[in-house]
Motif scaffolding. Sequence first.
Motif, PDB file in Angstrom:
ATOM      1  N   LEU A  92      41.524  63.807  73.391  1.00 32.40           N
ATOM      2  CA  LEU A  92      41.045  63.621  74.754  1.00 32.40           C
ATOM      3  C   LEU A  92      41.600  62.334  75.336  1.00 32.40           C
ATOM      4  CD1 LEU A  92      37.725  64.778  73.503  1.00 32.40           C
ATOM      5  CD2 LEU A  92      38.505  65.643  75.696  1.00 32.40           C
ATOM      6  N   GLY A  93      41.858  62.376  76.629  1.00 31.10           N
ATOM      7  CA  GLY A  93      42.325  61.192  77.325  1.00 31.10           C
ATOM      8  C   GLY A  93      41.878  61.209  78.766  1.00 31.10           C
ATOM      9  N   VAL A  94      41.716  60.024  79.322  1.00 31.22           N
ATOM     10  CA  VAL A  94      41.347  59.896  80.725  1.00 31.22           C
ATOM     11  C   VAL A  94      42.604  60.039  81.569  1.00 31.22           C
ATOM     12  CG1 VAL A  94      40.383  58.357  82.488  1.00 31.22           C
ATOM     13  CG2 VAL A  94      39.421  58.378  80.178  1.00 31.22           C
ATOM     14  N   LYS A  95      42.555  60.938  82.513  1.00 30.31           N
ATOM     15  CA  LYS A  95      43.682  61.180  83.415  1.00 30.31           C
ATOM     16  C   LYS A  95      43.533  60.355  84.695  1.00 30.31           C
ATOM     17  CE  LYS A  95      46.382  65.001  85.169  1.00 30.31           C
ATOM     18  NZ  LYS A  95      46.510  66.450  85.240  1.00 30.31           N
ATOM     19  N   LYS A  96      42.314  60.318  85.240  1.00 33.16           N
ATOM     20  CA  LYS A  96      42.035  59.470  86.397  1.00 33.16           C
ATOM     21  C   LYS A  96      40.540  59.271  86.531  1.00 33.16           C
ATOM     22  CE  LYS A  96      42.458  63.263  89.706  1.00 33.16           C
ATOM     23  NZ  LYS A  96      43.150  63.781  90.866  1.00 33.16           N
ATOM     24  N   ALA A  97      40.174  58.273  87.318  1.00 32.85           N
ATOM     25  CA  ALA A  97      38.770  57.977  87.553  1.00 32.85           C
ATOM     26  C   ALA A  97      38.545  57.820  89.043  1.00 32.85           C
ATOM     27  CB  ALA A  97      38.357  56.704  86.820  1.00 32.85           C
ATOM     28  N   GLY A  98      37.526  58.497  89.532  1.00 32.69           N
ATOM     29  CA  GLY A  98      37.102  58.338  90.909  1.00 32.69           C
ATOM     30  C   GLY A  98      35.856  57.469  90.960  1.00 32.69           C
TER      31      GLY A  98
ATOM     32  N   THR B 166      32.718  58.506  91.555  1.00 34.73           N
ATOM     33  CA  THR B 166      31.607  59.178  90.866  1.00 34.73           C
ATOM     34  C   THR B 166      32.094  60.127  89.772  1.00 34.73           C
ATOM     35  OG1 THR B 166      31.555  61.023  92.434  1.00 34.73           O
ATOM     36  CG2 THR B 166      30.164  59.111  92.942  1.00 34.73           C
ATOM     37  N   SER B 167      33.395  60.268  89.632  1.00 35.46           N
ATOM     38  CA  SER B 167      33.928  61.269  88.701  1.00 35.46           C
ATOM     39  C   SER B 167      34.944  60.661  87.742  1.00 35.46           C
ATOM     40  CB  SER B 167      34.605  62.402  89.479  1.00 35.46           C
ATOM     41  OG  SER B 167      35.748  61.915  90.146  1.00 35.46           O
ATOM     42  N   VAL B 168      35.213  61.434  86.688  1.00 38.62           N
ATOM     43  CA  VAL B 168      36.274  61.104  85.747  1.00 38.62           C
ATOM     44  C   VAL B 168      36.986  62.410  85.414  1.00 38.62           C
ATOM     45  CG1 VAL B 168      34.776  61.284  83.714  1.00 38.62           C
ATOM     46  CG2 VAL B 168      36.845  59.904  83.591  1.00 38.62           C
ATOM     47  N   THR B 169      38.306  62.344  85.349  1.00 39.36           N
ATOM     48  CA  THR B 169      39.118  63.520  85.049  1.00 39.36           C
ATOM     49  C   THR B 169      39.795  63.315  83.696  1.00 39.36           C
ATOM     50  OG1 THR B 169      39.511  63.863  87.402  1.00 39.36           O
ATOM     51  CG2 THR B 169      40.990  65.005  85.875  1.00 39.36           C
ATOM     52  N   LEU B 170      39.658  64.314  82.835  1.00 43.15           N
ATOM     53  CA  LEU B 170      40.169  64.239  81.466  1.00 43.15           C
ATOM     54  C   LEU B 170      41.199  65.324  81.191  1.00 43.15           C
ATOM     55  CD1 LEU B 170      36.722  64.007  79.605  1.00 43.15           C
ATOM     56  CD2 LEU B 170      38.085  62.124  80.525  1.00 43.15           C
ATOM     57  N   THR B 171      41.941  65.122  80.132  1.00 43.90           N
ATOM     58  CA  THR B 171      42.809  66.145  79.552  1.00 43.90           C
ATOM     59  C   THR B 171      42.375  66.322  78.104  1.00 43.90           C
ATOM     60  OG1 THR B 171      44.685  65.567  80.951  1.00 43.90           O
ATOM     61  CG2 THR B 171      45.188  66.721  78.918  1.00 43.90           C
ATOM     62  N   CYS B 172      42.376  67.578  77.638  1.00 46.20           N
ATOM     63  CA  CYS B 172      41.998  67.869  76.252  1.00 46.20           C
ATOM     64  C   CYS B 172      43.072  68.739  75.604  1.00 46.20           C
ATOM     65  CB  CYS B 172      40.651  68.595  76.208  1.00 46.20           C
ATOM     66  SG  CYS B 172      40.117  69.027  74.536  1.00 46.20           S
ATOM     67  N   VAL B 173      43.496  68.316  74.431  1.00 43.24           N
ATOM     68  CA  VAL B 173      44.428  69.108  73.623  1.00 43.24           C
ATOM     69  C   VAL B 173      43.703  69.477  72.337  1.00 43.24           C
ATOM     70  CG1 VAL B 173      46.595  69.088  72.321  1.00 43.24           C
ATOM     71  CG2 VAL B 173      46.460  67.938  74.544  1.00 43.24           C
ATOM     72  N   VAL B 174      43.696  70.759  72.025  1.00 40.93           N
ATOM     73  CA  VAL B 174      43.115  71.233  70.763  1.00 40.93           C
ATOM     74  C   VAL B 174      44.293  71.648  69.894  1.00 40.93           C
ATOM     75  CG1 VAL B 174      41.546  72.863  69.667  1.00 40.93           C
ATOM     76  CG2 VAL B 174      41.100  72.097  72.012  1.00 40.93           C
ATOM     77  N   ARG B 175      44.351  71.084  68.697  1.00 45.47           N
ATOM     78  CA  ARG B 175      45.464  71.420  67.814  1.00 45.47           C
ATOM     79  C   ARG B 175      44.975  71.701  66.404  1.00 45.47           C
ATOM     80  NH1 ARG B 175      48.467  65.504  67.115  1.00 45.47           N
ATOM     81  NH2 ARG B 175      46.936  64.653  65.664  1.00 45.47           N
ATOM     82  N   ASN B 176      45.823  72.373  65.644  1.00 43.91           N
ATOM     83  CA  ASN B 176      45.548  72.664  64.247  1.00 43.91           C
ATOM     84  C   ASN B 176      45.751  71.372  63.460  1.00 43.91           C
ATOM     85  OD1 ASN B 176      46.282  73.359  61.426  1.00 43.91           O
ATOM     86  ND2 ASN B 176      45.950  75.454  62.154  1.00 43.91           N
ATOM     87  N   LYS B 177      44.748  70.962  62.717  1.00 44.04           N
ATOM     88  CA  LYS B 177      44.816  69.692  61.973  1.00 44.04           C
ATOM     89  C   LYS B 177      45.964  69.689  60.974  1.00 44.04           C
ATOM     90  CE  LYS B 177      43.246  65.866  59.936  1.00 44.04           C
ATOM     91  NZ  LYS B 177      44.355  64.999  59.769  1.00 44.04           N
ATOM     92  N   GLN B 178      46.182  70.803  60.295  1.00 43.22           N
ATOM     93  CA  GLN B 178      47.206  70.834  59.250  1.00 43.22           C
ATOM     94  C   GLN B 178      48.620  70.920  59.833  1.00 43.22           C
ATOM     95  OE1 GLN B 178      44.354  72.836  59.041  1.00 43.22           O
ATOM     96  NE2 GLN B 178      43.370  71.544  57.527  1.00 43.22           N
ATOM     97  N   THR B 179      48.824  71.834  60.783  1.00 41.49           N
ATOM     98  CA  THR B 179      50.178  72.077  61.289  1.00 41.49           C
ATOM     99  C   THR B 179      50.547  71.213  62.483  1.00 41.49           C
ATOM    100  OG1 THR B 179      49.520  73.796  62.850  1.00 41.49           O
ATOM    101  CG2 THR B 179      50.010  74.497  60.568  1.00 41.49           C
ATOM    102  N   LYS B 180      49.541  70.614  63.144  1.00 40.92           N
ATOM    103  CA  LYS B 180      49.710  69.811  64.362  1.00 40.92           C
ATOM    104  C   LYS B 180      50.184  70.640  65.555  1.00 40.92           C
ATOM    105  CE  LYS B 180      48.684  65.953  62.238  1.00 40.92           C
ATOM    106  NZ  LYS B 180      47.316  65.897  61.810  1.00 40.92           N
ATOM    107  N   GLN B 181      50.159  71.971  65.438  1.00 44.64           N
ATOM    108  CA  GLN B 181      50.526  72.833  66.564  1.00 44.64           C
ATOM    109  C   GLN B 181      49.381  72.879  67.562  1.00 44.64           C
ATOM    110  OE1 GLN B 181      51.562  76.536  64.413  1.00 44.64           O
ATOM    111  NE2 GLN B 181      53.483  76.402  65.554  1.00 44.64           N
TER     112      GLN B 181
END
Length: 132
Positions: A70-76, A78-93
């Motif tokens: 997870l990472g912060v993309k921008k902040a307003g 009253t709001s915060v915008t995030l990005t989320c990447v879900v990956r396989n722990k073993q393969t990193k895909q």
Amino acid sequence: MRFLSRRLVMPNDLNFAGSLFGGRILEWIDEEAYIFAACQLDAKSLVTKHIGAISFETSAYQGDVVEFGLGVKKAGRTSVTLTCVVRNKQTKQNICVADDIVFVHIDPATRAPKPHGKTYAELESIKIETPE
């Protein structure tokens, strides 16, 4: 991107084809993104306003460990915008990428948007402690 938590794909997380159900991964993303935003803003009164582009890239199967970045993309104000990447722990895909996840900080009594008091620079500078 900080990969902060992990989940084990269990039998009840699978779809009819034996892979991780898309609805389950979206549920996890919403929960993990809320936890991340609440920790970053030091606030509990947040609601999900929007989840933008969602891209499913590869499958996960029973027994796989998936991790959430997870990472912060921008902040307003009253709001915060995030990005989320879900990956396989073993393969990193990458399994799934959810972009533009917007949380709004609200007043718990009135449910009206309320300034959270953090800037993008402050949110980006927060150091997450990770176990060695």
